[in-house]
Design a protein around this motif. Structure first.
Motif, short mmCIF file in Angstrom:
data_model
loop_
_atom_site.label_atom_id
_atom_site.label_comp_id
_atom_site.label_asym_id
_atom_site.label_seq_id
_atom_site.Cartn_x
_atom_site.Cartn_y
_atom_site.Cartn_z
N PRO A 161 4.39 -10.15 7.51
CA PRO A 161 3.47 -9.13 6.97
C PRO A 161 4.18 -7.80 6.76
O PRO A 161 5.08 -7.43 7.51
CB PRO A 161 2.40 -9.01 8.06
CG PRO A 161 3.06 -9.49 9.30
CD PRO A 161 4.06 -10.52 8.88
N SER A 162 3.78 -7.09 5.72
CA SER A 162 4.31 -5.75 5.48
C SER A 162 3.51 -4.76 6.32
O SER A 162 2.29 -4.67 6.17
CB SER A 162 4.17 -5.38 4.00
OG SER A 162 4.99 -6.20 3.22
N LEU A 163 4.20 -4.05 7.17
CA LEU A 163 3.55 -3.06 8.04
C LEU A 163 4.43 -1.82 8.11
O LEU A 163 5.65 -1.90 7.97
CB LEU A 163 3.34 -3.62 9.44
CG LEU A 163 2.42 -4.84 9.55
CD1 LEU A 163 2.49 -5.45 10.94
CD2 LEU A 163 0.99 -4.46 9.19
N VAL A 164 3.80 -0.69 8.33
CA VAL A 164 4.51 0.58 8.48
C VAL A 164 4.32 1.04 9.92
O VAL A 164 3.19 1.07 10.42
CB VAL A 164 3.96 1.65 7.50
CG1 VAL A 164 4.66 2.97 7.71
CG2 VAL A 164 4.08 1.17 6.07
N TYR A 165 5.41 1.39 10.59
CA TYR A 165 5.37 1.83 11.99
C TYR A 165 5.66 3.32 12.02
O TYR A 165 6.72 3.76 11.59
CB TYR A 165 6.39 1.06 12.81
CG TYR A 165 6.08 -0.42 12.85
CD1 TYR A 165 5.30 -0.95 13.88
CD2 TYR A 165 6.52 -1.27 11.85
CE1 TYR A 165 4.97 -2.29 13.91
CE2 TYR A 165 6.21 -2.63 11.87
CZ TYR A 165 5.44 -3.12 12.90
OH TYR A 165 5.13 -4.46 12.92
N ILE A 224 0.43 0.62 10.52
CA ILE A 224 -0.42 0.82 9.34
C ILE A 224 -0.19 -0.30 8.34
O ILE A 224 0.96 -0.69 8.07
CB ILE A 224 -0.11 2.18 8.69
CG1 ILE A 224 -0.39 3.30 9.71
CG2 ILE A 224 -0.90 2.38 7.41
CD1 ILE A 224 0.08 4.66 9.27
N ASP A 225 -1.29 -0.83 7.79
CA ASP A 225 -1.22 -1.80 6.70
C ASP A 225 -1.05 -1.02 5.40
O ASP A 225 -1.93 -0.26 5.02
CB ASP A 225 -2.52 -2.61 6.66
CG ASP A 225 -2.53 -3.65 5.55
OD1 ASP A 225 -1.79 -3.50 4.55
OD2 ASP A 225 -3.31 -4.61 5.67
N PRO A 226 0.09 -1.16 4.71
CA PRO A 226 0.34 -0.35 3.52
C PRO A 226 -0.53 -0.72 2.32
O PRO A 226 -0.60 0.04 1.36
CB PRO A 226 1.82 -0.58 3.22
CG PRO A 226 2.11 -1.91 3.80
CD PRO A 226 1.22 -2.04 5.01
N THR A 227 -1.20 -1.85 2.36
CA THR A 227 -2.08 -2.21 1.24
C THR A 227 -3.45 -1.56 1.36
O THR A 227 -4.09 -1.28 0.36
CB THR A 227 -2.25 -3.73 1.10
OG1 THR A 227 -2.80 -4.26 2.30
CG2 THR A 227 -0.91 -4.39 0.81
N THR A 228 -3.89 -1.31 2.61
CA THR A 228 -5.21 -0.69 2.82
C THR A 228 -5.10 0.74 3.34
O THR A 228 -6.11 1.45 3.39
CB THR A 228 -6.04 -1.51 3.83
OG1 THR A 228 -5.37 -1.49 5.10
CG2 THR A 228 -6.24 -2.93 3.35
N TYR A 229 -3.91 1.14 3.77
CA TYR A 229 -3.68 2.45 4.39
C TYR A 229 -4.49 2.64 5.66
O TYR A 229 -4.79 3.75 6.05
CB TYR A 229 -3.95 3.60 3.41
CG TYR A 229 -3.09 3.55 2.18
CD1 TYR A 229 -1.75 3.90 2.24
CD2 TYR A 229 -3.60 3.11 0.97
CE1 TYR A 229 -0.94 3.84 1.12
CE2 TYR A 229 -2.80 3.05 -0.16
CZ TYR A 229 -1.48 3.41 -0.08
OH TYR A 229 -0.69 3.34 -1.18
#
Length: 74
Positions: A27-31, A43-48
């Protein structure tokens, strides 16, 4: 070290979609380290949207992750 693809382009092997098959479906995630609260927001970068909070210890600045496990580094 793998061979250099293009000596004139340091990023020649770093293109969109050029991920290893091992990590391709991760999964693509931002830490995001939060130094004032000593936490890390995930943070889920597709839903912010924030999907998780991690306890970061003292003043987290970075994290290391693998599937199912993330650890903030102080």
């Amino acid at each position: 070290m793998p061979p250099v693809l293009n000596p004139n382009d340091i990023y020649a092997a770093d293109r969109p979609g050029a991920l290893s098959p091992v990590v391709k479906n991760f999964p693509s995630l931002v830490y995001v380290p939060n130094s004032e609260s000593d936490t890390v927001s995930v943070i889920d970068p597709t839903t912010y949207k924030v999907v998780n909070h991690l306890s970061g210890g003292w003043s987290p600045r970075s994290t290391w992750c693998r599937p199912g496990t993330c650890a903030p580094c102080g």
